[in-house]
Design a protein around this motif. Structure first.
Motif, PDB file in Angstrom:
ATOM      1  N   ALA A 169       1.092  -1.047   0.060  1.00 24.35           N
ATOM      2  CA  ALA A 169      -0.166   0.215  -0.211  1.00 24.35           C
ATOM      3  C   ALA A 169       0.299   1.298  -0.330  1.00 24.35           C
ATOM      4  O   ALA A 169       0.453   2.336   0.695  1.00 24.35           O
ATOM      5  CB  ALA A 169      -0.391   0.002   0.891  1.00 24.35           C
ATOM      6  N   PHE A 208      -7.145  -4.851   3.375  1.00 24.15           N
ATOM      7  CA  PHE A 208      -5.939  -4.194   4.310  1.00 24.15           C
ATOM      8  C   PHE A 208      -6.130  -4.723   5.635  1.00 24.15           C
ATOM      9  O   PHE A 208      -4.958  -4.941   5.905  1.00 24.15           O
ATOM     10  CB  PHE A 208      -6.802  -3.048   3.806  1.00 24.15           C
ATOM     11  CG  PHE A 208      -5.041  -2.061   4.337  1.00 24.15           C
ATOM     12  CD1 PHE A 208      -4.252  -1.410   4.072  1.00 24.15           C
ATOM     13  CD2 PHE A 208      -5.439  -1.770   6.107  1.00 24.15           C
ATOM     14  CE1 PHE A 208      -3.196  -0.652   4.052  1.00 24.15           C
ATOM     15  CE2 PHE A 208      -4.657  -0.775   6.581  1.00 24.15           C
ATOM     16  CZ  PHE A 208      -3.611  -0.166   5.846  1.00 24.15           C
ATOM     17  N   ASN A 221      -4.020   4.119   0.839  1.00 26.25           N
ATOM     18  CA  ASN A 221      -4.681   3.146   0.110  1.00 26.25           C
ATOM     19  C   ASN A 221      -5.963   3.884  -0.078  1.00 26.25           C
ATOM     20  O   ASN A 221      -7.029   3.762  -1.520  1.00 26.25           O
ATOM     21  CB  ASN A 221      -5.491   1.874   1.167  1.00 26.25           C
ATOM     22  CG  ASN A 221      -5.696   0.997   0.676  1.00 26.25           C
ATOM     23  OD1 ASN A 221      -5.112   0.584  -0.557  1.00 26.25           O
ATOM     24  ND2 ASN A 221      -7.278   0.890   1.040  1.00 26.25           N
TER      25      ASN A 221
END
Length: 645
Positions: free
Chosen positions: A462, A475, A524
């Motif tokens: 990321a 994530f 991100n």
């Protein structure tokens, strides 16, 4: 020959070594060092006068030398200690010429070599060139010292001179690291260190112990320079100065084994989990605090004359080994002498000895200007053998602490911490102080390495250069796996020192991870293709309204009305510009939109497959993975990376 005044670094005496804490270490890069002279010795440790004899590390000067090392190379430190007026600086000057000859050997043929070695006593300021004569035997043309006319005491050399007065104080390091390629193909940076002469009428026993102790702590190969023979008092002094190393080792053994025992009690009792800890405990118990000590006996008078005249190197080196064996042999019935030898064996991984004959009567004169032609040929031949032995690519080692080879950054941390122990005066530090300094530097390096590895892993997933957008669940899953792997790596690396110090280092790593998570979440989120949809609502509305207004205008107004025509044209321009703008936005988001659309299709197909399986009674299930296989593979290897840092 002996140590004499060196060229001091600017403001060396005024610089004070700041305490190093783990918070100082994880900086992205060291601050630029101020300008220091090149190609000359620089004083890195100064010692104040009585009554305190305070040690001061010139950290700026020290870092200026380490900054010249390739940061990917390991560091090897060769130091010389011994009594004053025994030729330590004279020997280091020869070491410097030998290492320079290694670097120049592939650039120019031996025969005409220019070296900055003109002595202060010389009236000739021009560099001295030596040309090989055709009368030189072919077998001797390769000898590096034949290209040296004078080994001088100018500002580019470790200073030496004849006489009886001591000049050098503190610890000096040559400003240039020398790269040496080992037999394994690895290149390491070699540093040369000179120390203040000991056992003179000005040096107290405490100061002597402190100088010897600090030099021993930072060296990978320490040369103990003695005259004529290794006497019993030399062995006793070496044993005394290394005593704290044995004590520190005993404390570290107990502490490390206690932690391992606690870890065993927390495990599930399986042999597979206990076995690695038992191996590690065995390794700890075998650890010795220092690497290599070598007695260099100067002016040795007991060589076999025939061997010396014929320069029978194998026979001469064999006699050296026999002499060392006789010196270290435990005398029967003499417990105190035996204890001295056991102490040395317990503190050093390897003990060696080399004997050098007298360099010639001309060298002992105060007016000797370093002319190599006045030095005895047998001394030069054995000096050549000794230099090859010290810097032999098959045996030269990097500086090791707790079994780990040090690079310039970690070596700097350790030296700074060790120098800190002596800042209150030249008192011999307790073993507990040495342990605390070593533990502090070890934890600091572990924190730095762990943070670097965390940043590296998250950057690939990321970081700023990544275009992939990860959904919230994806994530979180990757970050959690990365966090666990980072803390596992820290636990494996920070394996030396008090539990409180190790715990404090772990908390710093965890704090960085939490801060890093916020940063990577922001990066991100900035790649979310749906994030900008609200911003384009207004342009879309303007385009739609413009289109319908133009359509209405074209239908309701007559074609001969100039006003209607202009209004229709302007409206068409508006929605055309808006459409072009939307197309540009769409092109930048196309890749991300495609990913979202692909995920939506995968989920739809998965749900369709699951429903079909249910209707057929097969009970088919779909396993949803948040972390992509490629990234998961990275994490599996993350914790098993070698601890090179």
């Amino acid at each position: 020959m002996s140590s004499s005044p060196q060229t001091a670094a600017p403001d060396a005496a005024a610089s004070t070594a700041p305490a190093v804490t783990p918070a100082d270490v994880p900086a992205a890069a060291p601050s630029p060092s101020p300008a220091f002279p090149s190609h000359r010795p620089i004083q890195i440790v100064s010692i104040s006068g009585p009554p305190t004899f305070k040690f001061t590390l010139d950290e700026a000067a020290f870092r200026s030398i380490l900054d010249k090392c390739d940061q990917n190379h390991k560091v090897s430190v060769v130091s010389v200690v011994g009594a004053f007026r025994t030729g330590k600086s004279f020997l280091l000057t020869w070491f410097r010429h030998y290492l320079e000859s290694l670097n120049k050997s592939e650039e120019a043929p031996v025969g005409t070599t220019e070296l900055n070695c003109v002595s202060e006593a010389s009236d000739d300021d021009a560099p001295v060139l030596v040309e090989e004569s055709d009368a030189v035997p072919e077998k001797e043309k390769h000898l590096w010292f034949r290209s040296v006319s004078r080994v001088g005491s100018d500002e580019t050399s470790f200073r030496w001179r004849g006489g009886s007065e001591r000049e050098t104080t503190g610890i000096w390091m040559y400003s240039e690291p020398y790269p040496v390629t080992l037999s394994s193909g690895e290149t390491i940076s070699v540093l040369l260190v000179d120390t203040q002469g000991m056992f003179d009428h000005e040096t107290t026993m405490d100061l002597t112990a402190a100088i010897f102790g600090l030099s021993t702590l930072i060296s990978s190969h320490q040369v103990y320079n003695v005259e004529k023979r290794v006497q019993e008092d030399h062995l006793q002094q070496l044993a005394l100065f290394s005593e704290y190393g044995r004590l520190a080792l005993d404390i570290e053994r107990k502490e490390s084994c206690r932690r391992l025992d606690v870890g065993d009690s927390d495990s599930d009792g399986t042999d597979d989990k206990k076995k690695p800890k038992k191996k590690k405990r065995a390794s700890i118990l075998k650890t010795k605090p220092f690497q290599r000590i070598e007695f260099l006996v100067r002016d040795w008078q007991n060589f076999d004359e025939d061997d010396l005249d014929d320069l029978d190197i194998p026979a001469l080196t064999s006699s050296m080994s026999s002499y060392l064996e006789s010196v270290l042999m435990e005398p029967a019935g003499q417990s105190d002498l035996a204890d001295t030898r056991r102490q040395i064996e317990a503190c050093f991984v390897e003990t060696k000895c080399f004997l050098l004959p007298h360099p010639g009567i001309a060298v002992t004169k105060k007016k000797f200007d370093g002319t190599v032609a006045n030095i005895d040929p047998s001394f030069l031949a054995l000096l050549d053998e000794y230099c090859q032995r010290v810097f032999d690519p098959s045996s030269l080692e990097p500086k090791m602490i707790n079994g780990r080879a040090l690079n310039p950054a970690s070596f700097t941390n350790y030296v700074t911490c060790y120098a800190k122990m002596f800042e209150d005066g030249a008192r011999f530090p307790s073993a507990k102080t040495v342990l605390a300094a070593t533990a502090e530097a070890n934890v600091a390096n572990a924190v730095y390495a762990s943070i670097e590895r965390y940043n590296s892993e998250m950057d690939t997933f990321a970081g700023p250069s990544v275009s992939h957008f990860a959904a919230a669940g994806e994530f979180e899953a990757f970050h959690e796996a990365c966090r666990d792997a980072t803390l596992e790596f820290y636990a494996a690396t920070a394996d030396f020192g008090p539990p409180d110090t190790i715990k404090a280092g772990r908390e710093r790593v965890e704090t960085h991870i939490e801060t890093g998570k916020e940063m990577y979440e922001g990066l991100n989120a900035s790649r979310d293709p749906l994030k900008g949809l609200g911003a384009i609502a207004l342009p879309v509305t303007v385009a739609v309204v413009s289109y319908f207004l133009r359509f209405t205008t074209d239908v309701t107004c007559s074609s001969w009305s100039e006003t209607c025509s202009l209004a229709s044209e302007k409206l068409s321009h508006i929605y055309t510009v808006v459409i072009i703008f939307l197309l540009i936005i769409a092109s930048t988001k196309f890749h991300l939109m495609k990913q979202h659309f692909g995920r939506f299709m995968d989920i739809a197909l998965a749900m369709s497959g699951a429903n079909a399986g249910s209707s057929q009674g097969t009970g088919t299930g779909i396993e949803m993975k948040a972390v992509p296989p490629k990234k998961a593979g990275n994490l599996r290897g993350f914790a098993s990376k070698q601890k090179d840092d």
